[in-house]
Design a protein around this motif. Structure first.
Motif, PDB file in Angstrom:
ATOM      1  N   SER A 381       2.695  -0.020  26.581  1.00 24.32           N
ATOM      2  CA  SER A 381       1.205  -0.997  26.327  1.00 24.32           C
ATOM      3  C   SER A 381       1.372  -1.289  24.847  1.00 24.32           C
ATOM      4  CB  SER A 381       0.283   0.138  26.344  1.00 24.32           C
ATOM      5  OG  SER A 381      -1.172  -0.576  25.620  1.00 24.32           O
ATOM      6  N   LEU A 382       0.849  -2.639  24.453  1.00 20.02           N
ATOM      7  CA  LEU A 382       0.843  -3.274  23.393  1.00 20.02           C
ATOM      8  C   LEU A 382      -0.022  -2.434  22.374  1.00 20.02           C
ATOM      9  CD1 LEU A 382       1.013  -7.208  23.992  1.00 20.02           C
ATOM     10  CD2 LEU A 382       2.802  -5.516  23.407  1.00 20.02           C
ATOM     11  N   ASP A 383      -0.928  -1.719  22.942  1.00 18.79           N
ATOM     12  CA  ASP A 383      -1.891  -0.921  22.154  1.00 18.79           C
ATOM     13  C   ASP A 383      -1.174   0.138  21.494  1.00 18.79           C
ATOM     14  OD1 ASP A 383      -4.429  -2.414  22.529  1.00 18.79           O
ATOM     15  OD2 ASP A 383      -4.599  -1.488  24.511  1.00 18.79           O
ATOM     16  N   GLU A 384      -0.247   0.575  22.042  1.00 17.91           N
ATOM     17  CA  GLU A 384       0.722   1.783  21.504  1.00 17.91           C
ATOM     18  C   GLU A 384       1.370   1.415  20.310  1.00 17.91           C
ATOM     19  OE1 GLU A 384       3.010   3.433  24.474  1.00 17.91           O
ATOM     20  OE2 GLU A 384       1.173   4.163  25.813  1.00 17.91           O
ATOM     21  N   LEU A 385       1.778   0.271  20.167  1.00 16.92           N
ATOM     22  CA  LEU A 385       2.864  -0.447  19.238  1.00 16.92           C
ATOM     23  C   LEU A 385       2.230   0.143  17.821  1.00 16.92           C
ATOM     24  CD1 LEU A 385       4.336  -3.443  20.608  1.00 16.92           C
ATOM     25  CD2 LEU A 385       5.230  -1.146  20.532  1.00 16.92           C
ATOM     26  N   ARG A 386       1.022  -0.334  17.538  1.00 25.39           N
ATOM     27  CA  ARG A 386       0.418  -0.112  16.083  1.00 25.39           C
ATOM     28  C   ARG A 386      -0.127   1.412  16.061  1.00 25.39           C
ATOM     29  NH1 ARG A 386      -3.181  -5.191  13.728  1.00 25.39           N
ATOM     30  NH2 ARG A 386      -1.775  -6.951  14.991  1.00 25.39           N
ATOM     31  N   ALA A 387      -0.468   1.860  17.031  1.00 28.76           N
ATOM     32  CA  ALA A 387      -0.833   3.455  17.124  1.00 28.76           C
ATOM     33  C   ALA A 387       0.418   4.410  16.881  1.00 28.76           C
ATOM     34  CB  ALA A 387      -1.362   3.839  18.272  1.00 28.76           C
ATOM     35  N   LYS A 388       1.517   3.860  17.069  1.00 30.18           N
ATOM     36  CA  LYS A 388       2.792   4.900  16.965  1.00 30.18           C
ATOM     37  C   LYS A 388       3.542   4.491  15.528  1.00 30.18           C
ATOM     38  CE  LYS A 388       3.124   6.258  21.811  1.00 30.18           C
ATOM     39  NZ  LYS A 388       4.245   6.352  22.934  1.00 30.18           N
ATOM     40  N   GLY A 389       2.853   3.580  14.884  1.00 24.68           N
ATOM     41  CA  GLY A 389       3.669   3.268  13.658  1.00 24.68           C
ATOM     42  C   GLY A 389       4.684   2.303  13.826  1.00 24.68           C
ATOM     43  N   ALA A 390       4.784   1.828  14.899  1.00 19.00           N
ATOM     44  CA  ALA A 390       6.065   0.673  15.290  1.00 19.00           C
ATOM     45  C   ALA A 390       6.020  -0.615  14.569  1.00 19.00           C
ATOM     46  CB  ALA A 390       6.251   0.387  16.810  1.00 19.00           C
ATOM     47  N   ILE A 391       4.915  -0.706  13.934  1.00 17.35           N
ATOM     48  CA  ILE A 391       4.598  -2.036  12.915  1.00 17.35           C
ATOM     49  C   ILE A 391       4.070  -1.459  11.780  1.00 17.35           C
ATOM     50  CG2 ILE A 391       3.244  -4.020  12.543  1.00 17.35           C
ATOM     51  CD1 ILE A 391       2.820  -4.388  15.751  1.00 17.35           C
ATOM     52  N   GLY A 392       5.028  -2.051  10.709  1.00 13.64           N
ATOM     53  CA  GLY A 392       4.579  -1.815   9.265  1.00 13.64           C
ATOM     54  C   GLY A 392       4.081  -2.967   8.476  1.00 13.64           C
ATOM     55  N   VAL A 393       3.451  -2.686   7.327  1.00 16.36           N
ATOM     56  CA  VAL A 393       3.043  -3.752   6.233  1.00 16.36           C
ATOM     57  C   VAL A 393       3.969  -3.755   5.091  1.00 16.36           C
ATOM     58  CG1 VAL A 393       1.219  -4.428   4.659  1.00 16.36           C
ATOM     59  CG2 VAL A 393       0.546  -3.189   6.858  1.00 16.36           C
ATOM     60  N   ALA A 394       4.640  -4.961   4.966  1.00 16.53           N
ATOM     61  CA  ALA A 394       5.768  -5.230   3.810  1.00 16.53           C
ATOM     62  C   ALA A 394       4.760  -5.805   3.034  1.00 16.53           C
ATOM     63  CB  ALA A 394       6.961  -5.873   4.660  1.00 16.53           C
ATOM     64  N   LEU A 395       5.148  -5.592   1.697  1.00 20.91           N
ATOM     65  CA  LEU A 395       5.148  -6.406   0.370  1.00 20.91           C
ATOM     66  C   LEU A 395       6.175  -6.828  -0.018  1.00 20.91           C
ATOM     67  CD1 LEU A 395       2.761  -3.549  -1.234  1.00 20.91           C
ATOM     68  CD2 LEU A 395       1.909  -5.448   0.071  1.00 20.91           C
ATOM     69  N   VAL A 396       6.533  -8.429  -0.164  1.00 20.19           N
ATOM     70  CA  VAL A 396       7.357  -8.908  -0.555  1.00 20.19           C
ATOM     71  C   VAL A 396       7.462  -9.408  -2.097  1.00 20.19           C
ATOM     72  CG1 VAL A 396       9.195 -11.078   0.017  1.00 20.19           C
ATOM     73  CG2 VAL A 396       7.568  -9.803   1.840  1.00 20.19           C
ATOM     74  N   TRP A 397       8.450  -9.085  -2.850  1.00 20.82           N
ATOM     75  CA  TRP A 397       8.449  -9.608  -4.313  1.00 20.82           C
ATOM     76  C   TRP A 397      10.119  -9.947  -4.331  1.00 20.82           C
ATOM     77  CZ3 TRP A 397       5.325  -4.897  -4.501  1.00 20.82           C
ATOM     78  CH2 TRP A 397       3.700  -5.079  -4.680  1.00 20.82           C
ATOM     79  N   SER A 398      10.024 -10.628  -5.631  1.00 28.19           N
ATOM     80  CA  SER A 398      11.559 -11.193  -5.936  1.00 28.19           C
ATOM     81  C   SER A 398      11.210 -11.196  -7.449  1.00 28.19           C
ATOM     82  CB  SER A 398      11.891 -12.486  -5.151  1.00 28.19           C
ATOM     83  OG  SER A 398      11.018 -13.255  -5.979  1.00 28.19           O
ATOM     84  N   ARG A 399      12.645 -11.632  -7.991  1.00 24.67           N
ATOM     85  CA  ARG A 399      12.564 -11.817  -9.427  1.00 24.67           C
ATOM     86  C   ARG A 399      12.046 -12.888  -9.818  1.00 24.67           C
ATOM     87  NH1 ARG A 399      16.885  -9.359 -11.924  1.00 24.67           N
ATOM     88  NH2 ARG A 399      18.098  -9.321 -10.022  1.00 24.67           N
ATOM     89  N   ALA A 400      11.983 -13.992  -9.082  1.00 17.77           N
ATOM     90  CA  ALA A 400      11.111 -15.251  -9.285  1.00 17.77           C
ATOM     91  C   ALA A 400       9.846 -15.002  -9.053  1.00 17.77           C
ATOM     92  CB  ALA A 400      11.800 -16.358  -8.476  1.00 17.77           C
ATOM     93  N   ALA A 401       9.338 -14.152  -8.304  1.00 16.60           N
ATOM     94  CA  ALA A 401       7.851 -13.936  -8.121  1.00 16.60           C
ATOM     95  C   ALA A 401       7.642 -12.412  -8.000  1.00 16.60           C
ATOM     96  CB  ALA A 401       7.469 -14.535  -6.723  1.00 16.60           C
ATOM     97  N   PRO A 402       7.743 -11.704  -9.359  1.00 17.95           N
ATOM     98  CA  PRO A 402       7.331 -10.431  -9.508  1.00 17.95           C
ATOM     99  C   PRO A 402       5.971 -10.083  -9.202  1.00 17.95           C
ATOM    100  CG  PRO A 402       7.495 -11.312 -11.585  1.00 17.95           C
ATOM    101  CD  PRO A 402       7.790 -12.485 -10.580  1.00 17.95           C
ATOM    102  N   PRO A 403       5.585  -8.698  -8.739  1.00 13.98           N
ATOM    103  CA  PRO A 403       4.102  -8.350  -8.606  1.00 13.98           C
ATOM    104  C   PRO A 403       3.085  -8.587  -9.757  1.00 13.98           C
ATOM    105  CG  PRO A 403       5.553  -6.472  -8.785  1.00 13.98           C
ATOM    106  CD  PRO A 403       6.551  -7.600  -8.817  1.00 13.98           C
ATOM    107  N   PRO A 404       2.186  -9.025  -9.710  1.00  7.98           N
ATOM    108  CA  PRO A 404       1.067  -9.190 -10.923  1.00  7.98           C
ATOM    109  C   PRO A 404       0.773  -7.862 -11.415  1.00  7.98           C
ATOM    110  CG  PRO A 404      -0.228  -9.431  -8.742  1.00  7.98           C
ATOM    111  CD  PRO A 404       1.551  -9.383  -8.330  1.00  7.98           C
ATOM    112  N   PRO A 405       0.418  -7.952 -12.679  1.00  8.37           N
ATOM    113  CA  PRO A 405       0.079  -6.573 -13.298  1.00  8.37           C
ATOM    114  C   PRO A 405      -0.623  -5.752 -12.747  1.00  8.37           C
ATOM    115  CG  PRO A 405       0.060  -8.378 -15.035  1.00  8.37           C
ATOM    116  CD  PRO A 405       0.174  -9.062 -13.455  1.00  8.37           C
ATOM    117  N   ASP A 406      -0.723  -4.640 -12.537  1.00  8.43           N
ATOM    118  CA  ASP A 406      -1.639  -3.500 -12.040  1.00  8.43           C
ATOM    119  C   ASP A 406      -1.818  -3.803 -10.754  1.00  8.43           C
ATOM    120  OD1 ASP A 406      -2.222  -2.490 -14.448  1.00  8.43           O
ATOM    121  OD2 ASP A 406      -3.913  -3.989 -14.660  1.00  8.43           O
ATOM    122  N   ALA A 407      -0.740  -4.533  -9.944  1.00  9.22           N
ATOM    123  CA  ALA A 407      -0.534  -4.731  -8.513  1.00  9.22           C
ATOM    124  C   ALA A 407      -0.486  -3.519  -7.771  1.00  9.22           C
ATOM    125  CB  ALA A 407       0.324  -5.622  -8.122  1.00  9.22           C
ATOM    126  N   ALA A 408       0.401  -2.829  -8.172  1.00 12.51           N
ATOM    127  CA  ALA A 408       0.815  -1.282  -7.554  1.00 12.51           C
ATOM    128  C   ALA A 408      -0.330  -0.255  -7.358  1.00 12.51           C
ATOM    129  CB  ALA A 408       1.810  -0.654  -8.399  1.00 12.51           C
TER     130      ALA A 408
END
Length: 496
Positions: A381-408
Motif C-alpha cells: 500500500s502506498l499509505d505504508e511508505l510514509r508510515a514506515k519511514g520509506a520517505i525522508g525529508v532532505a535539506l540541500v546545501w552547498s558551498r555556493a548556497a550555504p544555509p542561512p544564519p540560525d537555519a539549523a
C-alpha cells in the motif's frame, strides 16, 4: 512476392502465402515460408549467403516497413504537425483531443501531454464547452461535451443554442428551463452534473443531483405553459417567476465518490486523481508508468497505481485461482497478471480502489511482444511508505548556497513540532546549485514534491541522517521548511 517468384521459383499463389505471413506478422509461418524460400532458391543455383541475407531483409521489413512514397508522405505530415504543435500548441492539442474524443486512453494520454506543454485543460462547462475540445483563452483548453457519456449530439446542440440565445446559465432551474427537455432528459443532466459541467451553476454536485427532480419538474411545467399559450386568468402579463428555492442542504460527496462518478461518465478523472496525494511516492518509487508497463524488461520493475478492476479467474491447467488487474495512474490504464502462487499471498492486499506499489517482472517468452504482460510478484500500500519511514525529508546545501544564519535552530524547532516516522537528512553538494526548477509533474501549489531532476543539481558529496529528528511528512511542514531555507533546498527522498 516477386522475389519469391523469381529467385525461389514460387508460383504466385505460393508467394501470396509468404505475403500473408509477413502482412499478419505470423512468426511461425514466416519462418516456415522463408525456410522454403531459402532451400528452393539455393537449389536453383543462387548463393546461400545472398539468399539468407535477402530472407533476413524480408523478415525485418515485415516488422514495420513501407514504400518510399508512403515514407515521404509521413515525413511531410510529421513536419507540418510538429510545426503546428510548436507554433499553435493550444489549437493543435485541442484538435488532437477532439480527434480521439471517444477513446478514453488516448484522451488521458493527450491531456497529460498538453499539461506537460504548460497548457491548462479545464473540465466541461455548460456555459463554455462546445461539442469538441476548444481553446478558450491563453493556454487554456475547455473539455468538450461530446466526451460525456449519455449526452448525445442533439442534447449538446440544445445546450449550446440555449446559451447563445441569451445570457449564460445561472442556476440548475435556469438551465432546465432554457433547453429542450425532450432532448435533455434527467439522465443527460445528471451526467452533466457528474462530469462537472454544471459546477458553474452554484452549489456542489451532491446538491445539484438532489435538486434535479424539483428543477426538472418546475422547468417542464414552465415549458408546458409556454407551449400551450396559457395566460393569467384575469389577463395581464405572465407574472415573473418567484425567488428560486434554495438548493437542498445535503453534504458534498467524498472525493472518492466524486471522482468515481466523474470517471463513470468521462472514462477517466479530470478534476482530480486518486493518486494525487501520492505524487511523491509515484515519482520516488515507480520505475514504470501504465504508458510503459507493456515494454518487456529482464529486470524487475515497479509501478505505483490505483487498482480499478480485480478479475478473479481459475487456471484450466491447475485449477488454482489467479487474477487479472486493471491499473490506472496519471498516464492512463494498463493490465497486469497475478499468478496463483503470488495471488494466494496478495489477494487481501490487492483490492479495487487501492493505491499500491506493485513490483513484478516479465516472462522470457514475451520478449518480442509489443505489449508484454506485467506479472505482479509483490504489492504494498502506498499509505505504508510514509508510515514506515520509506520517505525522508532532505535539506540541500552547498558551498555556493550555504544555509542561512540560525537555519539549523529553526529547522530543528519545526521538525520537533511535526514528529513522525520520516528521517531528516542533510545533503551537501559541491558546486553551484542548478537553479530553482520545480519537478515536472508536480501539482500546482503542491509542497509534497520529490527531488528535482538529477541534472538540475550538482552531485552529492555527503549525505547525513539525523539521529534525533524524525518527522511526519506533510505539506504544512514542507512549506514551513521552504520558508526558512528556500524553496530549492527541501525535497523528499527515498530512504529504502
Amino acid at each position: 512476392m516477386r522475389i519469391a517468384n523469381v529467385l525461389g521459383g514460387f508460383s504466385l499463389a505460393e508467394a501470396d502465402v509468404l505475403r500473408k505471413a509477413v502482412g499478419k506478422k505470423d512468426k511461425e509461418l514466416i519462418q516456415q515460408e522463408l525456410g522454403r524460400f531459402v532451400t528452393r532458391a539455393v537449389e536453383r543455383g543462387h548463393p546461400l549467403r545472398v539468399i539468407e541475407d535477402i530472407a533476413a531483409q524480408i523478415e525485418t521489413f515485415g516488422r514495420y516497413g513501407f514504400n518510399k512514397s508512403h515514407a515521404v508522405a509521413y515525413s511531410v505530415l510529421s513536419y507540418r504537425t510538429a510545426w503546428l504543435k510548436t507554433r499553435y500548441a493550444p489549437e493543435f492539442m485541442s484538435a488532437l483531443l477532439s480527434s480521439e474524443i471517444g477513446n478514453s486512453d488516448k484522451v488521458v494520454q493527450y491531456i497529460n501531454e498538453a499539461r506537460e506543454l504548460g497548457l491548462e485543460v479545464l473540465p466541461p462547462d455548460v456555459n463554455e464547452s462546445g461539442f469538441k475540445f476548444t481553446v478558450v483563452g491563453e493556454g487554456r483548453i475547455r473539455f468538450g461535451l461530446g466526451a460525456i457519456k449519455n449526452v448525445g449530439g442533439s442534447a449538446i446542440e440544445s445546450i449550446i443554442a440555449g446559451r447563445e440565445a441569451g445570457a449564460p446559465y445561472r442556476t440548475l432551474v435556469d438551465l432546465c428551463e432554457r433547453i429542450d427537455l425532450r432532448l435533455c432528459n434527467k439522465r443527460v443532466i445528471e451526467a452533466l452534473i457528474d462530469s462537472g459541467a454544471c459546477d458553474s451553476l452554484g452549489g456542489h454536485r451532491a446538491q445539484l443531483v438532489a435538486a434535479l427532480d424539483h428543477a426538472f419538474a418546475e422547468a417542464q411545467a414552465r415549458q408546458a405553459e409556454r407551449d400551450s399559450g396559457q395566460h393569467p386568468l384575469f389577463g395581464g402579463e405572465t407574472p415573473a417567476p418567484g425567488p428560486r428555492a434554495p438548493l437542498p442542504d445535503v453534504p458534498p460527496w467524498s472525493e472518492h465518490d466524486r471522482l468515481a462518478r466523474e470517471k463513470a461518465v468521462l472514462g477517466f478523472f479530470i478534476s482530480g486523481h486518486p493518486l494525487a496525494k501520492y505524487r511523491a511516492e509515484v515519482e520516488l518509487f515507480g520505475t514504470r508508468t501504465t504508458a510503459t508497463l507493456g515494454r518487456w524488461s529482464d529486470q524487475r520493475v515497479r509501478v505505483a497505481a490505483v487498482v480499478t478492476v480485480v478479475k478473479r479467474q481459475i487456471s484450466k491447467k491447475s485449477g488454482a485461482e489467479y487474477a487479472r488487474l486493471v491499473l490506472e495512474d496519471f498516464h492512463g490504464t494498463a493490465e497486469a497478471l497475478v499468478f496463483p502462487e503470488a495471488w494466494a499471498k496478495l489477494n487481501e492486499v490487492i483490492l479495487p480502489d487501492r493505491a499500491l506499489l506493485l513490483t513484478g517482472s516479465y516472462s522470457a517468452r514475451d520478449r518480442d511482444e509489443e505489449q508484454a504482460p506485467f506479472i505482479v510478484e509483490t504489492a504494498q500500500s502506498l499509505d505504508e511508505l510514509r508510515a514506515k519511514g520509506a520517505i525522508g525529508v532532505a535539506l540541500v546545501w552547498s558551498r555556493a548556497a550555504p544555509p542561512p544564519p540560525d537555519a539549523a535552530r529553526a529547522v530543528a524547532a519545526l521538525c520537533a513540532a511535526h514528529p513522525g516516522p520520516a528521517p531528516v537528512l542533510v545533503e551537501w553538494r559541491d558546486g553551484a546549485s542548478g537553479g530553482g526548477t520545480t519537478p515536472a509533474g508536480g501539482p500546482p501549489g503542491s509542497a509534497a514534491v520529490a527531488a528535482p531532476p538529477a541534472d538540475a543539481l550538482p552531485p552529492i558529496s555527503a549525505r547525513l541522517r539525523s539521529r534525533s529528528l524524525r518527522v511526519a511528512v506533510a505539506d504544512e511542514l514542507l512549506t514551513a521548511l521552504r520558508d526558512v531555507v528556500g524553496p530549492d533546498h527541501v525535497h523528499l527522498v527515498r530512504t529504502t
